[in-house]
Design a protein around this motif. Structure first.
Motif: not given
Length: 344
Positions: A265-275
Protein backbone atom coordinates in the motif's frame (compact mmCIF):
# COMPACT_ATOMS: atom_id res chain seq x y z
CA UNK A 1 19.29 -40.39 -11.46
CA UNK A 2 19.85 -37.05 -9.74
CA UNK A 3 21.66 -37.09 -6.40
CA UNK A 4 20.46 -33.62 -5.35
CA UNK A 5 16.80 -32.59 -5.21
CA UNK A 6 15.90 -28.93 -4.62
CA UNK A 7 12.55 -28.31 -2.93
CA UNK A 8 11.15 -24.79 -2.61
CA UNK A 9 8.04 -22.63 -2.42
CA UNK A 10 7.73 -20.97 -5.82
CA UNK A 11 6.22 -17.73 -4.47
CA UNK A 12 9.51 -16.64 -2.88
CA UNK A 13 12.03 -19.40 -3.56
CA UNK A 14 12.15 -19.79 -7.34
CA UNK A 15 15.00 -17.33 -7.88
CA UNK A 16 17.22 -18.92 -5.23
CA UNK A 17 16.35 -22.45 -6.34
CA UNK A 18 17.27 -21.61 -9.94
CA UNK A 19 20.54 -19.95 -8.91
CA UNK A 20 21.45 -22.87 -6.63
CA UNK A 21 20.64 -25.43 -9.34
CA UNK A 22 22.82 -23.50 -11.79
CA UNK A 23 25.83 -23.39 -9.46
CA UNK A 24 25.51 -26.98 -8.22
CA UNK A 25 24.91 -28.19 -11.76
CA UNK A 26 28.19 -26.62 -12.82
CA UNK A 27 30.01 -28.42 -9.99
CA UNK A 28 28.29 -31.83 -10.10
CA UNK A 29 26.79 -31.94 -13.59
CA UNK A 30 23.28 -30.83 -14.49
CA UNK A 31 22.02 -34.42 -14.53
CA UNK A 32 22.84 -34.73 -10.81
CA UNK A 33 20.60 -31.80 -9.77
CA UNK A 34 16.79 -32.08 -9.94
CA UNK A 35 14.80 -28.85 -10.21
CA UNK A 36 11.17 -29.31 -11.18
CA UNK A 37 10.89 -26.44 -13.66
CA UNK A 38 13.95 -27.67 -15.57
CA UNK A 39 13.73 -31.44 -15.20
CA UNK A 40 10.07 -32.36 -15.57
CA UNK A 41 9.57 -33.79 -19.05
CA UNK A 42 6.61 -32.79 -21.19
CA UNK A 43 3.64 -35.12 -20.98
CA UNK A 44 4.47 -36.75 -17.63
CA UNK A 45 2.45 -36.64 -14.41
CA UNK A 46 4.58 -34.25 -12.43
CA UNK A 47 3.74 -35.72 -9.01
CA UNK A 48 4.63 -39.22 -10.20
CA UNK A 49 7.90 -37.98 -11.69
CA UNK A 50 8.90 -36.19 -8.49
CA UNK A 51 7.91 -39.18 -6.34
CA UNK A 52 9.96 -41.49 -8.56
CA UNK A 53 12.99 -39.23 -8.21
CA UNK A 54 12.65 -39.05 -4.42
CA UNK A 55 12.52 -42.86 -4.17
CA UNK A 56 16.15 -42.90 -5.30
CA UNK A 57 17.13 -41.33 -1.94
CA UNK A 58 18.77 -38.13 -3.20
CA UNK A 59 19.82 -35.42 -0.77
CA UNK A 60 16.84 -33.09 -0.37
CA UNK A 61 17.88 -29.44 -0.28
CA UNK A 62 14.89 -27.64 1.28
CA UNK A 63 14.91 -23.85 0.78
CA UNK A 64 13.41 -22.62 4.03
CA UNK A 65 12.13 -19.21 2.89
CA UNK A 66 9.50 -17.19 4.79
CA UNK A 67 6.70 -18.39 2.46
CA UNK A 68 7.64 -22.07 2.60
CA UNK A 69 5.95 -22.53 5.97
CA UNK A 70 3.76 -19.41 6.15
CA UNK A 71 2.06 -19.41 2.73
CA UNK A 72 -1.73 -19.74 2.80
CA UNK A 73 -4.33 -20.78 0.23
CA UNK A 74 -7.39 -18.88 -1.03
CA UNK A 75 -9.30 -19.80 2.13
CA UNK A 76 -6.57 -18.47 4.41
CA UNK A 77 -5.42 -21.95 5.48
CA UNK A 78 -1.72 -22.71 5.78
CA UNK A 79 -0.59 -24.68 2.76
CA UNK A 80 1.63 -26.94 4.87
CA UNK A 81 -1.52 -28.16 6.64
CA UNK A 82 -2.82 -29.55 3.34
CA UNK A 83 -1.63 -33.15 2.66
CA UNK A 84 -1.73 -32.31 -1.06
CA UNK A 85 0.69 -29.39 -0.72
CA UNK A 86 3.54 -30.11 -3.19
CA UNK A 87 6.32 -29.12 -0.78
CA UNK A 88 4.78 -31.20 2.01
CA UNK A 89 4.55 -34.21 -0.32
CA UNK A 90 8.16 -33.79 -1.41
CA UNK A 91 9.45 -33.66 2.16
CA UNK A 92 7.23 -36.57 3.24
CA UNK A 93 8.25 -38.76 0.27
CA UNK A 94 11.93 -37.95 0.78
CA UNK A 95 11.90 -38.80 4.48
CA UNK A 96 9.82 -41.94 3.92
CA UNK A 97 12.40 -43.09 1.38
CA UNK A 98 15.32 -42.49 3.74
CA UNK A 99 16.71 -39.43 1.96
CA UNK A 100 19.02 -37.05 3.79
CA UNK A 101 17.51 -33.59 4.34
CA UNK A 102 19.46 -30.33 4.51
CA UNK A 103 17.33 -27.27 5.37
CA UNK A 104 18.80 -24.12 3.81
CA UNK A 105 17.74 -20.95 5.63
CA UNK A 106 17.05 -18.04 3.27
CA UNK A 107 15.81 -14.44 3.33
CA UNK A 108 16.22 -13.73 7.02
CA UNK A 109 14.99 -17.10 8.36
CA UNK A 110 17.40 -17.79 11.24
CA UNK A 111 16.22 -21.22 12.44
CA UNK A 112 13.45 -23.74 11.77
CA UNK A 113 10.35 -23.15 13.94
CA UNK A 114 9.81 -25.41 16.99
CA UNK A 115 8.56 -28.88 16.10
CA UNK A 116 5.41 -28.36 18.20
CA UNK A 117 4.37 -25.51 15.87
CA UNK A 118 4.60 -27.60 12.69
CA UNK A 119 2.55 -30.43 11.18
CA UNK A 120 4.20 -33.65 9.97
CA UNK A 121 6.58 -34.02 8.23
CA UNK A 122 7.86 -30.47 8.88
CA UNK A 123 8.04 -31.18 12.61
CA UNK A 124 11.11 -33.26 11.83
CA UNK A 125 13.13 -30.36 10.43
CA UNK A 126 14.89 -29.91 13.77
CA UNK A 127 16.39 -33.38 13.42
CA UNK A 128 18.65 -32.21 10.62
CA UNK A 129 21.59 -29.83 10.62
CA UNK A 130 20.61 -26.68 8.76
CA UNK A 131 22.81 -24.30 6.81
CA UNK A 132 22.36 -20.64 5.83
CA UNK A 133 22.00 -19.69 2.17
CA UNK A 134 22.42 -15.92 2.17
CA UNK A 135 22.40 -13.71 -0.90
CA UNK A 136 25.13 -11.46 0.52
CA UNK A 137 27.41 -14.43 1.31
CA UNK A 138 26.28 -16.81 -1.44
CA UNK A 139 29.73 -18.03 -2.49
CA UNK A 140 30.74 -18.87 1.08
CA UNK A 141 27.47 -20.65 1.85
CA UNK A 142 27.50 -22.71 -1.36
CA UNK A 143 31.07 -23.81 -0.68
CA UNK A 144 30.09 -24.86 2.84
CA UNK A 145 27.17 -26.82 1.41
CA UNK A 146 29.56 -28.53 -1.02
CA UNK A 147 31.71 -29.55 1.96
CA UNK A 148 28.62 -31.08 3.61
CA UNK A 149 27.73 -32.97 0.44
CA UNK A 150 31.30 -34.24 0.17
CA UNK A 151 30.99 -35.62 3.70
CA UNK A 152 27.84 -37.46 2.55
CA UNK A 153 29.81 -39.05 -0.28
CA UNK A 154 28.63 -36.78 -3.09
CA UNK A 155 31.75 -35.55 -4.85
CA UNK A 156 31.95 -32.80 -7.48
CA UNK A 157 33.22 -33.52 -10.97
CA UNK A 158 36.93 -33.57 -11.61
CA UNK A 159 38.36 -30.13 -12.55
CA UNK A 160 38.80 -30.95 -16.24
CA UNK A 161 35.25 -32.25 -16.58
CA UNK A 162 33.84 -29.30 -14.63
CA UNK A 163 35.73 -26.77 -16.72
CA UNK A 164 34.51 -28.40 -19.93
CA UNK A 165 30.92 -28.46 -18.66
CA UNK A 166 31.08 -24.82 -17.56
CA UNK A 167 32.51 -23.74 -20.92
CA UNK A 168 29.68 -25.52 -22.72
CA UNK A 169 26.89 -23.83 -20.74
CA UNK A 170 25.88 -20.65 -22.60
CA UNK A 171 23.79 -19.38 -19.68
CA UNK A 172 26.81 -19.11 -17.41
CA UNK A 173 28.93 -16.06 -18.13
CA UNK A 174 32.70 -15.96 -18.21
CA UNK A 175 32.89 -14.41 -14.77
CA UNK A 176 30.74 -17.10 -13.15
CA UNK A 177 32.69 -19.86 -14.94
CA UNK A 178 35.84 -18.41 -13.38
CA UNK A 179 34.24 -18.53 -9.94
CA UNK A 180 33.06 -22.12 -10.38
CA UNK A 181 36.48 -23.32 -11.53
CA UNK A 182 38.08 -21.48 -8.61
CA UNK A 183 35.56 -23.04 -6.23
CA UNK A 184 36.46 -26.50 -7.48
CA UNK A 185 40.16 -25.75 -7.01
CA UNK A 186 39.51 -24.61 -3.45
CA UNK A 187 37.53 -27.78 -2.68
CA UNK A 188 40.32 -30.01 -3.95
CA UNK A 189 42.90 -27.97 -2.06
CA UNK A 190 40.98 -28.50 1.18
CA UNK A 191 40.77 -32.22 0.45
CA UNK A 192 44.56 -32.29 0.21
CA UNK A 193 44.88 -30.56 3.55
CA UNK A 194 45.59 -27.07 2.25
CA UNK A 195 43.70 -24.51 4.36
CA UNK A 196 41.32 -22.22 2.52
CA UNK A 197 42.67 -19.23 4.43
CA UNK A 198 46.20 -19.96 3.27
CA UNK A 199 45.01 -20.38 -0.32
CA UNK A 200 43.22 -17.01 -0.31
CA UNK A 201 46.12 -15.29 1.42
CA UNK A 202 48.51 -16.62 -1.21
CA UNK A 203 46.32 -15.28 -4.01
CA UNK A 204 46.19 -11.83 -2.46
CA UNK A 205 49.94 -11.86 -1.84
CA UNK A 206 50.61 -12.79 -5.47
CA UNK A 207 48.34 -10.08 -6.85
CA UNK A 208 49.68 -6.69 -7.99
CA UNK A 209 50.13 -4.11 -5.25
CA UNK A 210 47.87 -1.52 -6.89
CA UNK A 211 44.70 -3.59 -6.78
CA UNK A 212 43.06 -2.52 -3.53
CA UNK A 213 39.54 -1.65 -4.61
CA UNK A 214 38.66 0.51 -1.60
CA UNK A 215 37.06 3.77 -2.66
CA UNK A 216 34.19 5.30 -4.61
CA UNK A 217 33.24 3.82 -7.97
CA UNK A 218 30.82 4.64 -10.75
CA UNK A 219 29.23 1.51 -12.26
CA UNK A 220 27.78 1.87 -15.77
CA UNK A 221 25.21 -0.70 -16.92
CA UNK A 222 23.88 1.24 -19.90
CA UNK A 223 23.92 4.74 -21.32
CA UNK A 224 21.13 5.77 -18.95
CA UNK A 225 21.86 3.59 -15.92
CA UNK A 226 24.75 4.35 -13.57
CA UNK A 227 25.23 3.33 -9.94
CA UNK A 228 27.38 5.18 -7.40
CA UNK A 229 29.12 2.51 -5.34
CA UNK A 230 31.43 2.45 -2.36
CA UNK A 231 33.81 -0.51 -1.99
CA UNK A 232 35.85 -1.35 1.07
CA UNK A 233 38.51 -4.04 0.94
CA UNK A 234 40.01 -5.62 4.04
CA UNK A 235 42.50 -8.32 3.14
CA UNK A 236 40.65 -10.58 0.70
CA UNK A 237 37.18 -9.46 1.84
CA UNK A 238 35.17 -6.77 0.03
CA UNK A 239 32.05 -4.92 1.13
CA UNK A 240 29.81 -2.98 -1.29
CA UNK A 241 27.26 -0.26 -0.66
CA UNK A 242 25.51 2.07 -3.08
CA UNK A 243 23.86 5.42 -2.87
CA UNK A 244 20.04 5.24 -3.10
CA UNK A 245 19.00 4.47 -6.68
CA UNK A 246 15.80 6.20 -7.99
CA UNK A 247 13.55 3.73 -9.82
CA UNK A 248 10.21 5.56 -10.07
CA UNK A 249 10.78 6.46 -13.74
CA UNK A 250 12.39 3.15 -14.74
CA UNK A 251 10.31 0.99 -17.10
CA UNK A 252 12.11 -2.18 -16.00
CA UNK A 253 10.93 -1.62 -12.42
CA UNK A 254 7.27 -0.83 -13.28
CA UNK A 255 5.94 -4.36 -12.76
CA UNK A 256 7.68 -4.83 -9.44
CA UNK A 257 6.60 -1.40 -8.21
CA UNK A 258 3.00 -2.35 -9.01
CA UNK A 259 3.41 -5.56 -6.99
CA UNK A 260 4.90 -3.55 -4.12
CA UNK A 261 2.00 -1.10 -4.19
CA UNK A 262 -0.56 -3.91 -4.01
CA UNK A 263 1.26 -5.73 -1.24
CA UNK A 264 2.31 -2.84 1.02
CA UNK A 265 0.00 0.00 0.00
CA UNK A 266 2.93 2.36 -0.54
CA UNK A 267 5.27 3.42 -3.32
CA UNK A 268 8.72 1.98 -3.90
CA UNK A 269 10.73 4.82 -5.41
CA UNK A 270 14.29 4.08 -4.27
CA UNK A 271 16.44 0.99 -3.72
CA UNK A 272 19.97 0.43 -2.43
CA UNK A 273 22.56 -2.15 -3.45
CA UNK A 274 24.76 -3.79 -0.84
CA UNK A 275 26.85 -6.91 -0.62
CA UNK A 276 29.85 -8.81 0.66
CA UNK A 277 32.35 -10.95 -1.18
CA UNK A 278 35.98 -11.65 -1.93
CA UNK A 279 38.94 -10.28 -3.86
CA UNK A 280 41.47 -12.74 -5.26
CA UNK A 281 43.96 -13.12 -8.07
CA UNK A 282 45.53 -16.21 -9.58
CA UNK A 283 49.28 -15.98 -10.37
CA UNK A 284 49.89 -13.62 -13.26
CA UNK A 285 46.30 -12.38 -13.38
CA UNK A 286 44.59 -9.20 -12.23
CA UNK A 287 42.46 -9.02 -9.10
CA UNK A 288 38.88 -10.29 -9.40
CA UNK A 289 36.11 -9.19 -7.06
CA UNK A 290 33.11 -11.48 -6.59
CA UNK A 291 30.29 -10.04 -4.48
CA UNK A 292 26.94 -11.54 -3.48
CA UNK A 293 24.40 -8.72 -3.75
CA UNK A 294 21.21 -7.71 -2.03
CA UNK A 295 18.89 -5.03 -3.38
CA UNK A 296 16.77 -3.56 -0.59
CA UNK A 297 14.04 -0.93 -0.33
CA UNK A 298 15.04 2.53 0.82
CA UNK A 299 13.72 3.27 3.36
CA UNK A 300 12.55 0.07 5.03
CA UNK A 301 15.45 -2.24 4.20
CA UNK A 302 13.09 -4.89 2.75
CA UNK A 303 14.80 -7.43 0.49
CA UNK A 304 13.76 -6.81 -3.13
CA UNK A 305 16.22 -8.91 -5.15
CA UNK A 306 19.51 -10.79 -4.94
CA UNK A 307 22.35 -11.29 -7.37
CA UNK A 308 26.06 -11.26 -7.98
CA UNK A 309 28.68 -8.78 -9.17
CA UNK A 310 31.91 -10.11 -10.64
CA UNK A 311 34.57 -7.80 -12.11
CA UNK A 312 38.27 -7.74 -12.94
CA UNK A 313 40.38 -4.66 -12.25
CA UNK A 314 42.72 -3.23 -14.86
CA UNK A 315 46.49 -3.07 -14.36
CA UNK A 316 46.44 0.61 -13.40
CA UNK A 317 43.64 0.10 -10.87
CA UNK A 318 41.39 2.78 -12.37
CA UNK A 319 38.63 0.66 -13.93
CA UNK A 320 36.99 -2.74 -13.68
CA UNK A 321 35.04 -4.73 -16.26
CA UNK A 322 32.64 -7.53 -15.44
CA UNK A 323 29.04 -8.66 -15.11
CA UNK A 324 26.01 -8.11 -12.90
CA UNK A 325 23.62 -11.04 -12.39
CA UNK A 326 20.10 -10.55 -10.98
CA UNK A 327 18.33 -13.66 -9.73
CA UNK A 328 14.80 -12.31 -10.29
CA UNK A 329 15.44 -11.73 -13.98
CA UNK A 330 17.83 -14.67 -14.46
CA UNK A 331 19.84 -12.22 -16.51
CA UNK A 332 23.52 -11.36 -16.71
CA UNK A 333 24.47 -7.84 -17.80
CA UNK A 334 27.84 -6.38 -18.64
CA UNK A 335 29.04 -3.50 -16.52
CA UNK A 336 32.05 -1.21 -16.28
CA UNK A 337 33.27 0.42 -13.10
CA UNK A 338 35.41 3.55 -13.02
CA UNK A 339 37.17 4.73 -9.88
CA UNK A 340 36.01 8.18 -8.80
CA UNK A 341 38.53 10.78 -7.66
CA UNK A 342 39.02 10.95 -3.92
CA UNK A 343 37.45 13.92 -2.19
CA UNK A 344 40.05 16.42 -1.00
Amino acid sequence: MAQLFISYRSSDGRDKATALARDLGALYGDQQVFLDKDDLRAGVRWRDEIASTLKQQPVLLLLLTPHLLAASDDRGQLRIDDPADPVRREVADALAGGAHLIPLLCDGVTAPPPAADLPPPFNRLGEFTWRPLRAYDWEHDVRRLVDDLQALGIAPMQPAAMAAAAAARPSVGRARRRWLVAAMAAILALALGIGGYALRAARVAESPSNTDVTGAWSATLSSDETLSLSLRQTGDQVELNSRPVPISQRADWAEYRSFWRERFGSELDTVTYRGKGSASALPGEQLVVDIALQIVSTPGDVLVDTGNLNATITADGSTMAGTLWLNSKQLERELRLARRPSAK
